[in-house]
Design an enzyme around this catalytic site. Structure first.
Site, PDB file in Angstrom:
ATOM      1  N   CYS A  84       0.828  -1.208   0.000  1.00  0.00           N
ATOM      2  CA  CYS A  84       0.000   0.000   0.000  1.00  0.00           C
ATOM      3  C   CYS A  84       0.868   1.265   0.000  1.00  0.00           C
ATOM      4  O   CYS A  84       1.494   1.570  -0.999  1.00  0.00           O
ATOM      5  CB  CYS A  84      -0.998  -0.044   1.150  1.00  0.00           C
ATOM      6  SG  CYS A  84      -2.407   1.026   0.827  1.00  0.00           S
ATOM      7  N   HIS A 175      -3.135  -5.043   1.411  1.00  0.00           N
ATOM      8  CA  HIS A 175      -2.510  -5.309   2.721  1.00  0.00           C
ATOM      9  C   HIS A 175      -2.537  -6.791   3.083  1.00  0.00           C
ATOM     10  O   HIS A 175      -3.410  -7.206   3.839  1.00  0.00           O
ATOM     11  CB  HIS A 175      -3.287  -4.566   3.814  1.00  0.00           C
ATOM     12  CG  HIS A 175      -3.190  -3.092   3.741  1.00  0.00           C
ATOM     13  ND1 HIS A 175      -2.223  -2.373   4.404  1.00  0.00           N
ATOM     14  CD2 HIS A 175      -3.945  -2.180   3.092  1.00  0.00           C
ATOM     15  CE1 HIS A 175      -2.390  -1.094   4.168  1.00  0.00           C
ATOM     16  NE2 HIS A 175      -3.430  -0.936   3.376  1.00  0.00           N
ATOM     17  N   GLU A 177      -0.806  -8.069   5.186  1.00  0.00           N
ATOM     18  CA  GLU A 177      -0.559  -8.124   6.643  1.00  0.00           C
ATOM     19  C   GLU A 177      -1.848  -7.976   7.444  1.00  0.00           C
ATOM     20  O   GLU A 177      -1.862  -8.183   8.644  1.00  0.00           O
ATOM     21  CB  GLU A 177       0.474  -7.059   7.049  1.00  0.00           C
ATOM     22  CG  GLU A 177      -0.007  -5.620   7.118  1.00  0.00           C
ATOM     23  CD  GLU A 177      -0.100  -4.902   5.770  1.00  0.00           C
ATOM     24  OE1 GLU A 177      -0.058  -5.569   4.722  1.00  0.00           O
ATOM     25  OE2 GLU A 177      -0.235  -3.666   5.774  1.00  0.00           O
TER      26      GLU A 177
HETATM   27  N1  GLN Z   1      -2.917   6.011  -0.282  1.00  0.00           N
HETATM   28  C1  GLN Z   1      -2.218   6.062   0.967  1.00  0.00           C
HETATM   29  C2  GLN Z   1      -0.944   6.870   0.868  1.00  0.00           C
HETATM   30  O1  GLN Z   1      -0.344   6.944  -0.149  1.00  0.00           O
HETATM   31  C3  GLN Z   1      -1.839   4.670   1.408  1.00  0.00           C
HETATM   32  C4  GLN Z   1      -2.978   4.041   2.142  1.00  0.00           C
HETATM   33  C5  GLN Z   1      -2.582   2.848   2.963  1.00  0.00           C
HETATM   34  O2  GLN Z   1      -1.405   2.518   3.082  1.00  0.00           O
HETATM   35  N2  GLN Z   1      -3.556   2.202   3.534  1.00  0.00           N
HETATM   36  O3  GLN Z   1      -0.480   7.420   1.833  1.00  0.00           O
END
Ligand code: GLN
Length: 201
Positions: A84, A175, A177
């Site tokens: 992410c 995610h 995790e």
């Molecule tokens: N879009 C978010 C960012 O770039 C990431 C979101 C997340 O890690 N759940 O900060």
């Protein structure tokens, strides 16, 4: 002993730590791999692999730069698994003005799937198997910047690229995790094991 660091600056850090521990257990590699949280460049330099969690990529990126963790990563070419916000951090370009590592040949749309309330869980396919993908303000790869640089697309969802591998680095929009499924962490650890074995041979 192979050391895996979980970059502990902000975000879903403890979840990655738990998952990595479970994955080490499943692989039966407790005698070969350890995992610790790392916060500073000297700690990062001691790692053979680094996981960058989900969270706020702007905050994580700023701290990486301030603490010169970027230099430690690049000097040692530490293989990174980013989830992410970690995918955003690994990219060469985003649609937002922020500090990133600029390691992988991808351009990323930072909140590609909308805001927090648009979070969702969806079945995804990687390596021919099904996984549960948890997407929270998730990014996606909007462009591959250099087709020649052996960038491998690992997964797509509705024409959005959501997982890529380039060299020893892996980035995922979602995610793993935040599930109970350790297979993707096991995959990353297996890659690190292979790499360390071939470096020794
Ligand atoms: N879009 C978010 C960012 O770039 C990431 C979101 C997340 O890690 N759940 O900060």
């Amino acid at each position: 002993m192979i050391k895996i660091g979980i970059l502990n600056l902000q975000g879903a850090v403890s979840e990655h730590l738990d998952m990595t521990l479970k994955a080490i257990d499943k692989l039966d590699k407790k005698n070969e791999i350890t995992v610790i949280g790392v916060r500073y460049a000297d700690e990062v330099s001691e790692c053979d692999g680094l996981i960058i969690s989900g969270g706020e990529s702007t905050v994580i990126g700023k701290l990486i730069k301030e603490r010169q963790i970027d230099k430690a990563i690049k000097e040692k070419k530490i293989p990174i698994f980013g989830t992410c916000a970690g995918m955003v951090i690994l990219s060469k370009k985003t649609d937002y003005d922020q500090d990133i590592l600029e390691i992988m040949d991808i351009e990323v749309s930072r909140n590609s799937f909308g805001r927090q309330r648009n979070s969702f869980e969806n079945e995804i396919k990687i390596f021919g198997d099904s996984y549960s993908g948890v997407f929270i303000r998730a990014p996606s790869v909007s462009k591959i910047l250099n087709e020649n640089n052996e960038l491998e697309i690992l997964s797509e969802l509705d024409n959005n690229i959501i997982a890529v591998k380039q060299g020893n680095n892996i980035a995922m929009s979602f995610h793993p995790e935040l599930t109970n499924d350790t297979r993707l962490h096991e995959y990353y650890l297996s890659e690190i094991l292979k790499l360390n074995k071939s470096n020794r041979d």
